[in-house]
Scaffold this motif. Structure first.
Motif, PDB file in Angstrom:
ATOM      1  N   THR A   9       0.863  -1.184   0.000  1.00 12.07           N
ATOM      2  CA  THR A   9       0.000   0.000   0.000  1.00 12.07           C
ATOM      3  C   THR A   9       0.901   1.236   0.000  1.00 12.07           C
ATOM      4  OG1 THR A   9      -0.075   0.324   2.395  1.00 12.07           O
ATOM      5  CG2 THR A   9      -1.665  -1.225   1.451  1.00 12.07           C
ATOM      6  N   PRO A  10       0.383   2.354  -0.525  1.00 10.67           N
ATOM      7  CA  PRO A  10       1.225   3.549  -0.602  1.00 10.67           C
ATOM      8  C   PRO A  10       1.513   4.184   0.769  1.00 10.67           C
ATOM      9  CG  PRO A  10      -0.943   3.935  -1.596  1.00 10.67           C
ATOM     10  CD  PRO A  10      -0.887   2.507  -1.225  1.00 10.67           C
ATOM     11  N   ASP A  11       0.777   3.762   1.813  1.00 11.14           N
ATOM     12  CA  ASP A  11       1.014   4.359   3.133  1.00 11.14           C
ATOM     13  C   ASP A  11       2.202   3.742   3.859  1.00 11.14           C
ATOM     14  OD1 ASP A  11      -1.187   5.988   2.780  1.00 11.14           O
ATOM     15  OD2 ASP A  11      -2.549   4.482   3.619  1.00 11.14           O
ATOM     16  N   PHE A  12       2.636   2.604   3.392  1.00 11.45           N
ATOM     17  CA  PHE A  12       3.770   1.927   4.018  1.00 11.45           C
ATOM     18  C   PHE A  12       5.028   2.791   3.870  1.00 11.45           C
ATOM     19  CE2 PHE A  12       7.423  -0.954   3.578  1.00 11.45           C
ATOM     20  CZ  PHE A  12       7.320  -1.673   4.753  1.00 11.45           C
ATOM     21  N   VAL A  13       5.734   2.995   4.974  1.00  7.62           N
ATOM     22  CA  VAL A  13       6.954   3.802   4.903  1.00  7.62           C
ATOM     23  C   VAL A  13       8.137   2.882   4.679  1.00  7.62           C
ATOM     24  CG1 VAL A  13       8.388   5.498   6.085  1.00  7.62           C
ATOM     25  CG2 VAL A  13       5.925   5.440   6.496  1.00  7.62           C
ATOM     26  N   PRO A  14       8.785   2.977   3.522  1.00  6.95           N
ATOM     27  CA  PRO A  14       9.871   2.033   3.225  1.00  6.95           C
ATOM     28  C   PRO A  14      11.110   2.337   4.059  1.00  6.95           C
ATOM     29  CG  PRO A  14       9.685   3.692   1.485  1.00  6.95           C
ATOM     30  CD  PRO A  14       8.570   3.953   2.450  1.00  6.95           C
ATOM     31  N   GLU A  15      11.853   1.294   4.374  1.00  4.20           N
ATOM     32  CA  GLU A  15      13.106   1.448   5.108  1.00  4.20           C
ATOM     33  C   GLU A  15      14.077   2.309   4.314  1.00  4.20           C
ATOM     34  OE1 GLU A  15      14.945  -0.575   7.724  1.00  4.20           O
ATOM     35  OE2 GLU A  15      12.924  -0.598   8.614  1.00  4.20           O
ATOM     36  N   GLU A  16      14.061   2.053   3.033  1.00  8.46           N
ATOM     37  CA  GLU A  16      15.073   2.659   2.185  1.00  8.46           C
ATOM     38  C   GLU A  16      14.411   3.415   1.046  1.00  8.46           C
ATOM     39  OE1 GLU A  16      19.022   1.193  -0.282  1.00  8.46           O
ATOM     40  OE2 GLU A  16      17.816  -0.247   0.831  1.00  8.46           O
ATOM     41  N   LEU A  17      14.952   4.573   0.743  1.00 12.09           N
ATOM     42  CA  LEU A  17      14.464   5.380  -0.369  1.00 12.09           C
ATOM     43  C   LEU A  17      15.419   5.139  -1.538  1.00 12.09           C
ATOM     44  CD1 LEU A  17      12.145   7.334  -0.515  1.00 12.09           C
ATOM     45  CD2 LEU A  17      13.706   9.165   0.075  1.00 12.09           C
ATOM     46  N   TRP A  18      14.904   4.484  -2.558  1.00 14.40           N
ATOM     47  CA  TRP A  18      15.761   4.066  -3.670  1.00 14.40           C
ATOM     48  C   TRP A  18      16.007   5.196  -4.658  1.00 14.40           C
ATOM     49  CZ3 TRP A  18      17.646  -0.968  -4.628  1.00 14.40           C
ATOM     50  CH2 TRP A  18      17.262  -1.922  -3.679  1.00 14.40           C
ATOM     51  N   HIS A  19      17.207   5.234  -5.189  1.00 14.92           N
ATOM     52  CA  HIS A  19      17.535   6.091  -6.335  1.00 14.92           C
ATOM     53  C   HIS A  19      17.283   7.573  -6.096  1.00 14.92           C
ATOM     54  CE1 HIS A  19      18.327   2.505  -8.589  1.00 14.92           C
ATOM     55  NE2 HIS A  19      17.119   2.065  -8.346  1.00 14.92           N
ATOM     56  N   ARG A  20      17.360   7.983  -4.856  1.00 12.09           N
ATOM     57  CA  ARG A  20      17.195   9.405  -4.567  1.00 12.09           C
ATOM     58  C   ARG A  20      18.370   9.926  -3.748  1.00 12.09           C
ATOM     59  NH1 ARG A  20      14.259  10.702  -8.573  1.00 12.09           N
ATOM     60  NH2 ARG A  20      12.014  10.415  -8.466  1.00 12.09           N
ATOM     61  N   ASP A  21      19.540   9.289  -3.884  1.00 16.86           N
ATOM     62  CA  ASP A  21      20.695   9.675  -3.063  1.00 16.86           C
ATOM     63  C   ASP A  21      21.057  11.138  -3.263  1.00 16.86           C
ATOM     64  OD1 ASP A  21      20.763   7.162  -2.114  1.00 16.86           O
ATOM     65  OD2 ASP A  21      22.454   6.477  -3.350  1.00 16.86           O
ATOM     66  N   GLY A  22      21.053  11.583  -4.506  1.00 15.82           N
ATOM     67  CA  GLY A  22      21.410  12.976  -4.790  1.00 15.82           C
ATOM     68  C   GLY A  22      20.459  13.936  -4.096  1.00 15.82           C
ATOM     69  N   GLN A  23      19.177  13.652  -4.182  1.00 16.83           N
ATOM     70  CA  GLN A  23      18.179  14.542  -3.583  1.00 16.83           C
ATOM     71  C   GLN A  23      18.209  14.463  -2.057  1.00 16.83           C
ATOM     72  OE1 GLN A  23      17.590  12.472  -6.136  1.00 16.83           O
ATOM     73  NE2 GLN A  23      16.637  13.655  -7.781  1.00 16.83           N
ATOM     74  N   ILE A  24      18.466  13.265  -1.530  1.00 13.25           N
ATOM     75  CA  ILE A  24      18.578  13.127  -0.077  1.00 13.25           C
ATOM     76  C   ILE A  24      19.758  13.972   0.404  1.00 13.25           C
ATOM     77  CG2 ILE A  24      19.163  11.524   1.797  1.00 13.25           C
ATOM     78  CD1 ILE A  24      17.656   9.334   0.235  1.00 13.25           C
ATOM     79  N   GLY A  25      20.863  13.886  -0.336  1.00  5.26           N
ATOM     80  CA  GLY A  25      22.056  14.665   0.017  1.00  5.26           C
ATOM     81  C   GLY A  25      21.790  16.155  -0.035  1.00  5.26           C
ATOM     82  N   ALA A  26      21.102  16.595  -1.076  1.00  2.48           N
ATOM     83  CA  ALA A  26      20.845  18.028  -1.243  1.00  2.48           C
ATOM     84  C   ALA A  26      19.943  18.553  -0.128  1.00  2.48           C
ATOM     85  CB  ALA A  26      20.197  18.284  -2.606  1.00  2.48           C
ATOM     86  N   LEU A  27      18.906  17.790   0.201  1.00  6.46           N
ATOM     87  CA  LEU A  27      17.992  18.253   1.251  1.00  6.46           C
ATOM     88  C   LEU A  27      18.679  18.217   2.616  1.00  6.46           C
ATOM     89  CD1 LEU A  27      15.221  19.276   2.040  1.00  6.46           C
ATOM     90  CD2 LEU A  27      14.378  16.919   2.099  1.00  6.46           C
ATOM     91  N   SER A  28      19.451  17.174   2.864  1.00  7.79           N
ATOM     92  CA  SER A  28      20.169  17.095   4.142  1.00  7.79           C
ATOM     93  C   SER A  28      21.126  18.274   4.282  1.00  7.79           C
ATOM     94  CB  SER A  28      20.978  15.806   4.255  1.00  7.79           C
ATOM     95  OG  SER A  28      20.191  14.698   3.953  1.00  7.79           O
ATOM     96  N   ALA A  29      21.793  18.619   3.191  1.00  7.73           N
ATOM     97  CA  ALA A  29      22.752  19.728   3.252  1.00  7.73           C
ATOM     98  C   ALA A  29      22.023  21.046   3.539  1.00  7.73           C
ATOM     99  CB  ALA A  29      23.531  19.821   1.946  1.00  7.73           C
ATOM    100  N   ALA A  30      20.869  21.233   2.923  1.00 12.71           N
ATOM    101  CA  ALA A  30      20.117  22.470   3.134  1.00 12.71           C
ATOM    102  C   ALA A  30      19.673  22.595   4.593  1.00 12.71           C
ATOM    103  CB  ALA A  30      18.902  22.516   2.211  1.00 12.71           C
ATOM    104  N   LEU A  31      19.417  21.456   5.231  1.00 11.51           N
ATOM    105  CA  LEU A  31      18.919  21.483   6.609  1.00 11.51           C
ATOM    106  C   LEU A  31      20.026  21.306   7.653  1.00 11.51           C
ATOM    107  CD1 LEU A  31      15.639  19.362   6.153  1.00 11.51           C
ATOM    108  CD2 LEU A  31      15.916  21.836   6.007  1.00 11.51           C
ATOM    109  N   ARG A  32      21.266  21.112   7.180  1.00 12.98           N
ATOM    110  CA  ARG A  32      22.352  20.804   8.106  1.00 12.98           C
ATOM    111  C   ARG A  32      22.570  21.881   9.188  1.00 12.98           C
ATOM    112  NH1 ARG A  32      26.370  18.512   4.705  1.00 12.98           N
ATOM    113  NH2 ARG A  32      24.939  16.749   4.763  1.00 12.98           N
ATOM    114  N   PRO A  33      22.427  23.171   8.860  1.00 10.91           N
ATOM    115  CA  PRO A  33      22.635  24.193   9.899  1.00 10.91           C
ATOM    116  C   PRO A  33      21.750  23.993  11.133  1.00 10.91           C
ATOM    117  CG  PRO A  33      22.471  25.230   7.731  1.00 10.91           C
ATOM    118  CD  PRO A  33      22.158  23.772   7.548  1.00 10.91           C
ATOM    119  N   LEU A  34      20.641  23.320  10.978  1.00 11.98           N
ATOM    120  CA  LEU A  34      19.729  23.105  12.097  1.00 11.98           C
ATOM    121  C   LEU A  34      20.389  22.304  13.218  1.00 11.98           C
ATOM    122  CD1 LEU A  34      16.655  22.222   9.875  1.00 11.98           C
ATOM    123  CD2 LEU A  34      16.763  24.171  11.405  1.00 11.98           C
TER     124      LEU A  34
END
Ligand SMILES: Nc1ncnc2c1ncn2[C@@H]1O[C@H](COP(=O)(O)OP(=O)(O)O)[C@@H](O)[C@H]1O
Ligand SMILES: [Mg+2]
Length: 334
Positions: A9-34
């Motif tokens: 089902t689409p509500d299931f939260v997957p352990e791993e987010l596939w093929h989004r390493d670049g975007q995960i990195g970019a968002l993490s970097a934007a939020l890193r100052p927090l």
């Protein structure tokens, strides 16, 4: 056959987010100052439906909250909570910091004050942000110095078009993260991972996964629901393995299920517009507005209605037609 029905089902939260390493990195970097207790870079996440925008945002912010003590986050989906005070109240409620504030009758300044007085940094995840009825909420949030905005929308132009120039120019400097539709092989990986968690080995072959990925055409939500339906179909017929025909035959029912799920999330006024068009099939903009004004308790402004209609278009529930005689709207859902 089924080990964990939720995995398909689409509500299931997957352990791993596939093929989004670049975007995960970019968002993490934007939020890193927090992590160091300062405000992050505001972010606008864009991309079509089913490409993992919401999942990406929630995933990265969850990780951040795990690593940093003084970070709080709140999530709101503007399709369901589209007024200024509904959206703010939903944000606070979700963060666990506003349970005592009622959405109705509480001045919006009270929500803003609550955020300002937090002794932590706050990440505001505002999903489907262009449906927000009053974009002033964004300027109000922007003015709170411990709030970092993560805005999610299909189309950035829709978002910026309606904002006042002050907020517009501020958001110009926000970081953009764009998600494209998944390639076939990427979607296969995502679907295969769900199958591995959810089903006994041998239930779904890689051929069946590929068939579902083909039909879903880059949209993970559609792929997941489709596979779920196909498994259901095989099971109903007493079979322990799923065939490509099960997938093909489940197409309509999967699309209908996604549609119905979207209808449930609509806010009241959006629902009124939806029902009018469902009944009529097709109407001119003028007729639609007239009927809406007759039916809606306290009709919202034309501008808000245009936003609601845009949301309905987004969900492929209606189609906007431009002809010589002016704008018309057509029902296209199930
Ligand atoms: N990269 C991915 N890895 C695993 N699951 C994913 C991935 N991208 C999307 N999904 C799943 O697909 C579904 C749709 O994702 P979602 O984030 O809701 O898309 P969007 O917000 O862009 O419409 C969700 O069930 C999500 O768990
Ligand atoms: Mg989403």
């Amino acid at each position: 056959v089924i080990r964990n029905a939720r995995a398909l089902t689409p509500d299931f939260v997957p352990e791993e987010l596939w093929h989004r390493d670049g975007q995960i990195g970019a968002l993490s970097a934007a939020l890193r100052p927090l992590v160091q207790g300062s405000r992050g870079t505001h972010v606008i996440i864009t991309g079509p439906s089913g490409v993992g925008k919401t999942t990406l945002a929630r995933h990265v912010v969850q990780e951040l909250e795990r690593k940093a003590f003084d970070v709080t986050s709140g999530y709101v989906n503007c399709i369901s909570d589209s007024t200024h005070s509904q959206a703010l109240s939903a944000l606070l409620r979700d963060s666990g910091r506003g349970a005592d504030l009622r959405p109705e009758g509480t001045p919006t300044s009270a929500f803003i004050d609550r955020l300002r007085r937090l002794d932590s940094q706050f990440v505001a995840l505002v999903d489907e942000v262009d449906i927000l009825e009053d974009p002033l909420m964004l300027s109000a949030l922007y003015d709170v110095s411990n709030v970092t905005l993560v805005l999610i929308t299909v189309n950035e132009d829709d978002l910026l078009a309606d904002l006042d120039s002050r907020v517009q120019s501020r958001l110009m400097s926000a970081q953009r993260i764009h998600l494209e539709k998944y390639h076939h092989a990427e979607l296969c990986d995502i679907l295969q991972a769900r199958v591995d968690v959810g089903l006994a080995p041998g239930t779904v072959s890689s051929l069946v996964v590929e068939r579902a990925a083909d039909i879903a055409a880059g949209d993970a939500r559609t792929g997941i629901v489709l596979l779920g339906r196909a498994v259901q179909r095989a099971q109903d017929e007493g079979r322990t393995s799923v065939t490509c025909a099960d997938v093909d035959e489940s197409r309509e029912s999967a699309l209908r299920a996604i549609h119905e799920r979207n209808v449930v999330t609509l806010s009241t006024h959006q629902r009124v517009l939806y029902e009018i068009l469902r009944e009529a099939g097709e109407l001119s903009a003028h007729e639609l507005h007239e009927r809406y004004e007759e039916l809606a308790g306290s009709p919202r402004s034309q501008r808000s209605r245009r936003r609601y209609l845009r949301g309905l278009e987004r969900y492929k529930m209606i189609r906007k037609l431009r002809s010589g005689g002016g704008t018309r709207y057509e029902f296209r859902g199930y």
